[in-house]
Design an enzyme around this catalytic site. Structure first.
Site, short mmCIF file in Angstrom:
data_model
loop_
_atom_site.label_atom_id
_atom_site.label_comp_id
_atom_site.label_asym_id
_atom_site.label_seq_id
_atom_site.Cartn_x
_atom_site.Cartn_y
_atom_site.Cartn_z
N TRP A 17 60.98 13.41 57.08
CA TRP A 17 60.10 14.56 57.31
C TRP A 17 59.94 14.65 58.82
O TRP A 17 59.40 13.76 59.46
CB TRP A 17 58.75 14.35 56.62
N GLY A 63 56.76 6.65 60.49
CA GLY A 63 55.69 6.53 61.46
C GLY A 63 56.03 7.23 62.76
O GLY A 63 57.02 7.97 62.84
#
Length: 601
Positions: free
Chosen positions: A74, A101
């Site tokens: 993403w 992250g």
């Protein structure tokens, strides 16, 4: 917000990795990739923008190995392109990294690497990790990874393989979850149980700051923890006969409601049993305020929960976006009960808010769905939602169970104060009846689907409600916008005449929440104001509400006790959004630009 898988063992890793990525695609689906260590000792990488099926279709021939890592992305740093897809490698192509992250100091590290002449081939923050691992001087791969992580700031869940260290994968997590799966002579790595449950139910959930070295024969962690057996039904991660996970999860709401209520209702004393709160009666009475923190739908259901707590316990309560909470240097009060709400238990904004509260000495409990998740572990206690796995990005059954979790909490807080046993029994009886009433709402789906098809033609919509109905309207607008891509805005009904009424027109429908309560007449007055300006009306209401004289599309839901009505009023809004998106031919489970678990700031 991305998915990680890894495999080491006797089988060909590629089919296992692809299956795992497909099961994690709800966590990130703008690109995907694999890296395998071949039997000849070379690292081979395949990655591309698009879905996992696009990656699988484009894999080179003879792309195989017994050790590999994979990723669904993403996008955070850089658009969805082949070059930005994970895995990322160092300049030699001997190190491969997948990462969830954000590295906060990535720009500084990229500049240092560029000054040293290191070629950077992507826009991502993750690429620097591969170069840092390759440049590390330690002897073992775990120590190389540790050296690399010593130079970065931010959050990570990562998996690393290295051609010079065959037979092992090193994983690490900090603010982004990773799970090890223990098989028979084989090991798995994943960021979500969904990728593991078809292969093993023995798992290790890594703690923040933990590293692990994984081989086919087992694992070692920096904390020395062992594996645990989990009780999970692999079929719960399948859509089955349903055309989408969202449709399946909408239909599961009655059974999910039964699960969260089971064993927690006490009819005799008109209260609830919530031992997981770790709050005795004296501590409950000492609570002077309740602050609820969540993001997106969790924030909106938090507003519903705040209203419940104020009504039943007569304690001041409010909800706030967790994403804003810690940035305003909040005052943490020792007599305030903080409640963190998250389906996944991984939402990083909410987790950071919990950590800030704990750092300042506050008491925080969690309403989470995933047992053993980061937020659940960080809280002082909590209520597990028991909704079962929720795969669709748009939350439905977990949101319903969040409301019921707040009802259980509000009832317990109320009964240690001034809520009478008669009122407690009234609400316990109503809670027991809710699953059946949810089924009644679902039975009206054909009528709701017809209305949804009409709404799908609108480019913009209003959702309105008052007091208990306003957060219902906010959640309805959220659902509609996130899966139909139509503009949908929620307002308190009483605020229409203070500005938004200027936008009411024949092409702008309004979905109004009008329960049978103390504000029914005022709500009906606002409907007349909308109708007088030509605005089409869809009204979610109760059968006894008289709408004579208004031209509306009506959706009736069964009555509960007035305090619990919001949960039943919410379900038709889920169906409206679902069927409108279906009419528009959209990918309902994977709406654009969104992911299921938001693990980055």
């Amino acid at each position: 917000m991305c998915g990680i898988v890894g495999y080491l063992g006797p089988q060909d890793a590629v089919p296992i990795l692809l299956e795992g990525l497909a099961r994690l695609e709800h966590r990130g689906y703008d690109s995907a990739g694999l890296a395998v260590l071949t039997d000849a000792g070379a690292v081979r990488v395949a990655k591309r923008a698009g879905r996992v099926r696009d990656l699988a279709a484009g894999l080179p021939k003879r792309f195989a190995g017994h050790l590999g890592i994979g990723h669904t992305r993403w996008a955070t740093h850089g658009p969805a392109t082949d070059a930005n897809a994970h895995p990322h490698t160092d300049a030699s192509g001997r190190v491969a990294v997948v990462h969830n992250g954000i590295l906060d100091n990535a720009a500084t590290l990229r500049a240092r690497l560029a000054e040293r002449g290191v070629p950077l081939t992507s826009d991502t923050d993750t690429e620097v990790l591969a170069h840092l691992v390759a440049a590390a001087t330690a002897d073992t791969l775990e120590e190389k990874v540790r050296q690399a992580l010593g130079q970065v700031e931010g959050t990570w869940g990562l998996a690393v393989l290295h051609a010079d260290h065959p037979g092992e994968i090193v994983v690490a997590c900090n603010g982004s979850p990773l799970i090890l799966g223990v098989g028979n002579g084989e090991m798995y790595v994943a960021s979500d149980l969904a990728a593991l449950v078809r292969h093993t139910t023995r798992v290790v959930m890594l703690e923040d700051g933990e590293l692990a070295t994984v081989t086919a024969d087992g694992f070692t962690t920096s904390t020395g923890k062992g594996a645990q057996e989990i009780d999970v039904d692999p079929d719960s991660y399948e859509a089955g006969d349903h055309e989408s996970f969202m449709r399946k999860e909408i239909s599961e709401q009655p059974s999910a409601a039964e699960s969260v209520l089971r064993g927690r209702l006490d009819e005799r004393f008109g209260t609830t049993h919530l031992g997981g709160l770790n709050l005795d009666a004296r501590e409950s009475r000492a609570v002077r305020r309740v602050k609820i923190l969540g993001c997106g739908s969790s924030y909106y259901v938090g507003q519903m929960g705040a209203g419940l707590i104020e009504e039943l316990a007569r304690v001041p309560a409010d909800a706030e976006p967790a994403s804003e909470f810690r940035y305003r240097n909040p005052i943490i009060e020792l007599d305030t009960l903080y409640v963190a709400v998250s389906q996944s238990g991984e939402t990083v904004d909410t987790l950071l808010a919990v950590q800030e509260i704990r750092r300042k000495g506050g008491r925080v409990i969690g309403l989470v769905n995933v047992v053993g998740s980061a937020i659940a572990r960080a809280c002082d206690g909590g209520i597990y939602l028991h909704a079962g796995p929720e795969v669709a990005v748009a939350s439905t059954k977990a949101l319903t169970n969040m409301f019921l979790g707040f009802a259980l909490l509000a009832l317990q807080l109320g009964r240690v104060r001034d809520l009478s046993v008669a009122d407690g029994r009234r609400l316990v009886a109503a809670l027991e009846q809710l699953p059946g009433k949810m089924k009644e709402v679902l039975d009206t789906e054909p009528q709701i689907a017809e209305i949804a098809r009409e709404l799908s033609r609108a480019e913009s919509l209003f959702f309105v409600g008052r007091v208990r109905g306003y957060p219902v309207a906010r959640e309805g607008a959220q659902k509609f916008k996130e899966i139909t891509y139509r503009h949908a805005e929620a307002y308190p009904t009483s605020e229409l005449k203070h500005g938004p009424l200027a936008l009411i027109a024949p092409e702008v429908p309004t979905v109004a929440i009008v329960p049978a309560d103390e504000l029914t007449e005022r709500n009906i007055g606002a409907l007349h104001e909308i109708a007088a300006r030509g605005g089409p009306l869809v009204v979610v209401t109760h059968p006894e509400v008289d709408l004579t004289g208004l031209d509306v599309r009506r959706i009736d839901v069964p009555r509960s006790e007035v305090e619990l009505d919001p949960v039943l009023l919410t379900i038709p809004l889920q169906l409206l959004a679902y069927h409108a998106a279906q009419e528009l031919g959209l990918d309902i489970d994977k709406p654009r630009n969104l992911a299921k678990s938001v693990t980055v700031e």
